[in-house]
Design a protein around this motif. Structure first.
Motif, PDB file in Angstrom:
ATOM      1  N   LEU A  92      -2.416   1.247  -0.460  1.00 53.02           N
ATOM      2  CA  LEU A  92      -1.565   0.509  -0.560  1.00 53.02           C
ATOM      3  C   LEU A  92       0.109   1.924  -1.580  1.00 53.02           C
ATOM      4  O   LEU A  92       0.788   2.031  -1.088  1.00 53.02           O
ATOM      5  N   HIS A  93      -1.185   2.482  -2.204  1.00 54.93           N
ATOM      6  CA  HIS A  93      -0.342   3.972  -2.562  1.00 54.93           C
ATOM      7  C   HIS A  93       0.218   4.398  -1.446  1.00 54.93           C
ATOM      8  O   HIS A  93       1.217   5.334  -1.712  1.00 54.93           O
ATOM      9  N   ILE A  94      -0.583   4.774  -0.967  1.00 51.95           N
ATOM     10  CA  ILE A  94      -0.975   5.985   0.501  1.00 51.95           C
ATOM     11  C   ILE A  94       0.915   5.526   1.342  1.00 51.95           C
ATOM     12  O   ILE A  94       1.996   6.158   1.351  1.00 51.95           O
ATOM     13  N   GLU A  95       0.507   3.953   1.199  1.00 53.99           N
ATOM     14  CA  GLU A  95       1.892   3.328   1.993  1.00 53.99           C
ATOM     15  C   GLU A  95       3.286   3.925   1.522  1.00 53.99           C
ATOM     16  O   GLU A  95       3.795   3.725   2.146  1.00 53.99           O
ATOM     17  N   LEU A  96       2.880   3.074   0.362  1.00 52.97           N
ATOM     18  CA  LEU A  96       5.054   3.440  -0.533  1.00 52.97           C
ATOM     19  C   LEU A  96       5.007   4.662  -0.752  1.00 52.97           C
ATOM     20  O   LEU A  96       5.969   5.567  -0.889  1.00 52.97           O
ATOM     21  N   THR A  97       3.760   5.942  -0.952  1.00 55.87           N
ATOM     22  CA  THR A  97       4.371   6.949  -1.384  1.00 55.87           C
ATOM     23  C   THR A  97       5.375   8.028  -0.064  1.00 55.87           C
ATOM     24  O   THR A  97       5.770   8.977  -0.010  1.00 55.87           O
ATOM     25  N   VAL A  98       4.246   7.063   1.445  1.00 55.02           N
ATOM     26  CA  VAL A  98       4.851   8.070   2.144  1.00 55.02           C
ATOM     27  C   VAL A  98       6.001   7.363   2.996  1.00 55.02           C
ATOM     28  O   VAL A  98       6.632   8.288   3.208  1.00 55.02           O
ATOM     29  N   ALA A  99       6.173   6.371   2.901  1.00 57.73           N
ATOM     30  CA  ALA A  99       7.093   5.562   2.762  1.00 57.73           C
ATOM     31  C   ALA A  99       8.825   6.000   2.347  1.00 57.73           C
ATOM     32  O   ALA A  99       9.791   6.341   3.108  1.00 57.73           O
ATOM     33  N   ASN A 100       8.770   7.073   0.995  1.00 63.98           N
ATOM     34  CA  ASN A 100       9.085   7.082  -0.077  1.00 63.98           C
ATOM     35  C   ASN A 100       8.531   7.897  -1.076  1.00 63.98           C
ATOM     36  O   ASN A 100       8.986   7.786  -2.056  1.00 63.98           O
ATOM     37  N   PRO A 101       8.123   9.632  -0.658  1.00 66.82           N
ATOM     38  CA  PRO A 101       7.692  10.327  -2.193  1.00 66.82           C
ATOM     39  C   PRO A 101       8.544  10.387  -2.913  1.00 66.82           C
ATOM     40  O   PRO A 101       8.358  10.353  -4.435  1.00 66.82           O
ATOM     41  N   ASP A 102      10.119   9.994  -2.859  1.00 66.66           N
ATOM     42  CA  ASP A 102      11.444  10.348  -3.169  1.00 66.66           C
ATOM     43  C   ASP A 102      10.895   9.733  -4.541  1.00 66.66           C
ATOM     44  O   ASP A 102      11.430   9.993  -6.176  1.00 66.66           O
TER      45      ASP A 102
END
Length: 196
Positions: A92-102
């Motif tokens: 979940l963390h990886i998915e959301l971070t990859v989608a919008n790291p900013d």
């Protein structure tokens, strides 16, 4: 293209550029004029899409906070085994971070600039998320899936890695998502998985 689609994509562009500026200069250090310039608009035209700088910050932070809360609740109440729940939380963390790291970069500190009611909701969602995460870790410890370790330290260690992942994702844009996920899980879980 429909007019509503054009407005929506323009608003999304504003949100994405604002997230980058907030990340680089902070919420307080970024002006609406800077955001307008980044998206190629005149300052007053920005108000056709957003009402204020606070609305932008609210959208960027509260959207992710609510998704985190909703998804970890689904994971925690599922019939998955303890280690699979932990695996899903990391995904979940990886998915959301990859989608919008900013936008993810803003979650650590910029929430302090939310309006009072939303700040209260944000802190409540964050605290609930951490309780659910701790519960998943405690379940893993109790079942012998991970090593015996202070659960608060274990959670700090894992979340510190996951919460700073945005810096890596922003720097290295050309990566294979599946390979990234595999490497992170191997790195994060390797030190805590119980032998056997």
């Amino acid at each position: 293209m429909k007019v509503t689609e054009g407005l929506q994509s323009r608003k999304q562009q504003i949100l994405e550029e604002a997230a980058k500026l907030f990340r680089n200069y902070g919420f307080k250090g970024t002006s609406l004029q800077q955001i307008a310039k980044k998206v190629g608009m005149e300052g007053p035209s920005l108000y056709n899409h957003i009402s204020s700088k606070n609305e932008i910050l609210s959208h960027l932070l509260m959207t992710n906070a609510r998704i985190f809360h909703e998804r970890i609740t689904e994971i925690q109440t599922s019939s998955l085994g303890a280690i699979d729940k932990l695996d899903r939380v990391i995904s979940l963390h990886i998915e959301l971070t990859v989608a919008n790291p900013d936008a993810m970069a803003l979650m650590l500190h910029e929430w302090a600039h939310l309006e009072p009611a939303e700040k209260q909701e944000y802190v409540s969602l964050r605290d609930c998320y951490e309780r659910e995460f701790q519960s998943i870790l405690e379940q893993n410890i109790a079942e012998g899936k991970v090593v015996q370790m202070d659960v608060h330290f274990m959670m700090f260690m894992i979340l510190s890695t996951l919460r700073s992942l945005y810096a890596w994702c922003a720097k290295y844009r050309d990566y294979n998502r599946l390979e990234l996920e595999q490497n992170i899980k191997q790195g994060v879980l390797k030190g805590i998985l119980a032998e056997g």
